[in-house]
Design an enzyme around this catalytic site. Structure first.
Site, PDB file in Angstrom:
ATOM      1  N   CYS A 381      40.215  14.240  55.740  1.00  0.00           N
ATOM      2  CA  CYS A 381      39.424  13.975  54.532  1.00  0.00           C
ATOM      3  C   CYS A 381      39.995  14.753  53.349  1.00  0.00           C
ATOM      4  CB  CYS A 381      37.944  14.275  54.791  1.00  0.00           C
ATOM      5  SG  CYS A 381      36.895  13.390  53.650  1.00  0.00           S
ATOM      6  N   HIS A 507      36.761  11.376  59.111  1.00  0.00           N
ATOM      7  CA  HIS A 507      36.624  12.571  59.959  1.00  0.00           C
ATOM      8  C   HIS A 507      36.761  12.183  61.432  1.00  0.00           C
ATOM      9  CE1 HIS A 507      35.237  15.478  56.895  1.00  0.00           C
ATOM     10  NE2 HIS A 507      34.720  14.406  56.307  1.00  0.00           N
ATOM     11  N   GLU A 509      37.303  13.956  63.888  1.00  0.00           N
ATOM     12  CA  GLU A 509      36.738  14.977  64.790  1.00  0.00           C
ATOM     13  C   GLU A 509      35.351  14.598  65.307  1.00  0.00           C
ATOM     14  OE1 GLU A 509      37.283  15.325  61.533  1.00  0.00           O
ATOM     15  OE2 GLU A 509      35.794  16.591  60.530  1.00  0.00           O
TER      16      GLU A 509
HETATM   17  N1  GLN Z   1      35.604  16.677  48.392  1.00  0.00           N
HETATM   18  C1  GLN Z   1      36.270  15.489  48.847  1.00  0.00           C
HETATM   19  C2  GLN Z   1      35.515  14.229  48.460  1.00  0.00           C
HETATM   20  O1  GLN Z   1      34.336  14.264  48.188  1.00  0.00           O
HETATM   21  C3  GLN Z   1      36.511  15.526  50.349  1.00  0.00           C
HETATM   22  C4  GLN Z   1      35.255  15.533  51.154  1.00  0.00           C
HETATM   23  C5  GLN Z   1      35.462  15.937  52.592  1.00  0.00           C
HETATM   24  O2  GLN Z   1      36.450  16.536  52.945  1.00  0.00           O
HETATM   25  N2  GLN Z   1      34.512  15.629  53.435  1.00  0.00           N
HETATM   26  O3  GLN Z   1      36.068  13.167  48.438  1.00  0.00           O
END
Ligand code: GLN
Length: 544
Positions: A381, A507, A509
């Site tokens: 992400c 994600h 994970e």
């Molecule tokens: N801050 C970034 C976004 O909002 C990544 C978010 C995250 O890593 N979950 O896109």
């Protein structure tokens, strides 16, 4: 009609009530009983999505896009089920729904009170999960400890359930902690007696007490708890601290918890089979060669903030007969020239999710170090966004490329909000959340590890890869190996000419299970295993 197991906590928090609940799920599942789980969180936030990871640890995302407590991740991993939004209920949700109903006029003429309005709303959530999951047993964990002011309505609701659904259909399990006094070298049961008294005061007599302790719990301690807390001797279950959380179902089963629940609540004969779980624990405890992974993030002081990432790394390493050795690197420590010092022995670098500008510079440095030294890099992400920013800085020979989350005046907004996100002002539950499909591109590293072309992955972010930069970065070696099926969103990117420089906008994970590691984690660990770093010694044949 489903059966209910209510799990409360006493004495102190953070003693592993969530793992105990998850383990009860594992045990019942091994008895071929279908289960679902719910966590009741007494805070007033509607969900933990608006809290800092320092307050709450990781925010776990369900397939249907609910931002939930990290315990749900443990429930999913231990029971191997996909939960939904109904599995996490907070006081914030309960109160806002009661107040919405009052404004609509649903209770016209009445005075709205904690009992019965708030407690009825809580009980309606139990019913909703029961109907949706159709499980034989619902395990419901009350967050916090008995005696917390904000937990009272939840405790009152679970008390009422005994009469609502009948005594035979509910079971109360209390998880407590036995502190050890060094001066007298003994475990103390008094705090447990007090927390059971507190439960009784509000009308709940526990059927089973699970005693957590860092030390061996003697028979006389069990007798004492049985006597003072009025719980059968065999229903006092000791749970000393174990080497791995995955051992907890085995310890509880060995102490007879499964059979006790079957006898008291289910009342049917069943056979248990925990052999796969035993095998898993045997392998985790085996001495395995470690693999060094640096996790570069901004919340590393609180490892719970990366709970699922750590578990996913362990699952993948175990699959390759390795154990994982994570060095927790604060990205701010990389801002000067910290990379050589802190990353020199890393066989792989992982940059997980996060929000806000603090620590970004260090993460970009970690990505640059990984790219130039050909160290496997895996961006989750935010980690993917960082990888894109770093690559753009490199090819444009500028430090101006950025995400508009961190600098909204950058001339190179390689990561930006989608037009539909720009219009949204409120912060709670407004990100791209939950499962979205991702189409993999033939011949890519990602496709080679997934071994399929259409996958679903869980998201939690606002910002996306900015398509205006797609061609520019592609010309220099970036491949978009996963796209949304309409081709509009970049979901996975990777760099050619590098053993493993892969970032995903989702994600992965959250989907890894002990017996079913996530393909991207498997791929990353495999390449990291083949990476030799400073001080590492390849195995040599000792004799010819
Ligand atoms: N801050 C970034 C976004 O909002 C990544 C978010 C995250 O890593 N979950 O896109």
């Amino acid at each position: 009609m489903p059966k209910y197991i209510f799990v409360t906590g006493g004495v102190v928090s953070s003693v592993g009530k969530g793992i105990t609940v998850a383990s009860i799920g594992t045990i019942l599942k091994s008895h071929q009983i279908s289960v679902s789980v719910q966590k009741l969180d007494p805070y007033l936030n509607v969900d933990p999505g608006t809290m800092s990871p320092y307050q709450h640890g990781e925010v776990f995302v369900t397939q249907d896009g609910a931002e939930t407590d990290l315990d749900l991740g443990n429930y999913e991993r231990f029971i191997d089920i996909d939960l939904t939004a109904e599995s996490n209920v907070t006081s914030g949700q309960i109160y806002s729904s009661v107040i919405d109903k009052e404004r609509r006029g649903d209770f016209l003429g009445g005075t709205i009170q904690v009992v019965p309005h708030v407690t009825s709303e809580i009980k309606a959530r139990f019913k909703k999960l029961a109907d949706k999951s159709e499980a034989e047993v619902l395990i419901i964990e009350v967050g916090g400890t008995v005696g917390d002011i904000e937990g009272q309505p939840f405790l009152e609701a679970i008390r009422q359930m005994r009469n609502d659904v009948g005594r035979d259909n509910v079971l109360y399990i209390h998880v407590t902690f036995l502190p050890y006094l060094t001066s007298t070298q003994e475990l103390k049961t008094k705090p447990t007696q007090h927390s059971v008294n507190e439960l009784r005061r509000i009308g709940i007599q526990p059927d089973i007490i699970v005693c957590r302790s860092d030390y061996h719990i003697s028979e006389s301690i069990r007798d004492k708890i049985s006597l003072f807390c009025d719980v059968e001797r065999k229903a006092v279950i000791p749970l000393p601290t174990v080497d791995t959380i995955y051992e907890v179902p085995l310890v509880l089963e060995e102490e007879g918890l499964g059979q006790l629940i079957i006898d008291r609540l289910i009342r049917k004969t069943s056979k248990t089979d925990l052999s796969q779980w035993q095998e898993l624990v045997r392998r985790i405890k085996e001495p395995l060669e470690p693999i060094n992974i640096a996790l570069v993030g901004k919340y590393v002081e609180l490892q719970d903030a990366y709970f699922s990432v750590r578990e996913a790394l362990c699952h993948a390493a175990l699959h390759h007969n390795r154990c994982i050795n994570i060095s927790w690197v604060s990205s701010e420590d990389l801002e000067g020239n910290g990379c050589d010092l802190l990353l020199h022995s890393a066989q792989g670098i992982i940059v997980p999710g996060g929000f806000g500008v603090r620590g970004i510079e260090g993460m970009v440095k970690a990505a640059s170090y990984a790219r130039t030294n050909k160290i496997p890099y895996f961006g989750l992400c935010l980690g993917m966004q960082v990888m894109v920013i770093e690559f753009a800085c490199h090819i444009l020979r500028s430090n101006e490329p950025n995400s508009t989350e961190f600098c909204d005046t950058t001339p190179y907004p390689v990561i930006d909000l989608l037009p539909e996100q720009k219009a949204i002002e409120s912060k709670g539950g407004t990100m791209r959340l939950g499962d979205y499909p991702c189409q993999l591109i033939e011949g890519s590293l990602a496709a080679s590890v997934y071994k399929e072309y259409l996958v679903n992955e869980r998201h939690r972010h606002r910002y996306e890869f900015n398509n205006e930069f797609r061609i520019l970065l592609e010309k220099e070696g970036m491949t978009y190996s996963g796209l949304s099926p309409d081709g509009r969103l970049v979901e996975i990117c990777e760099l050619s000419g590098h053993p493993w420089m892969v970032g995903c906008q989702f994600h992965p994970e959250f989907k890894s299970r002990p017996g079913r590691p996530h393909p991207l984690f498997l791929g990353f660990i495999k390449v990291a295993m083949e990476t030799l770093r400073e001080g590492a010694q390849p195995t040599l044949p000792l004799s010819s």
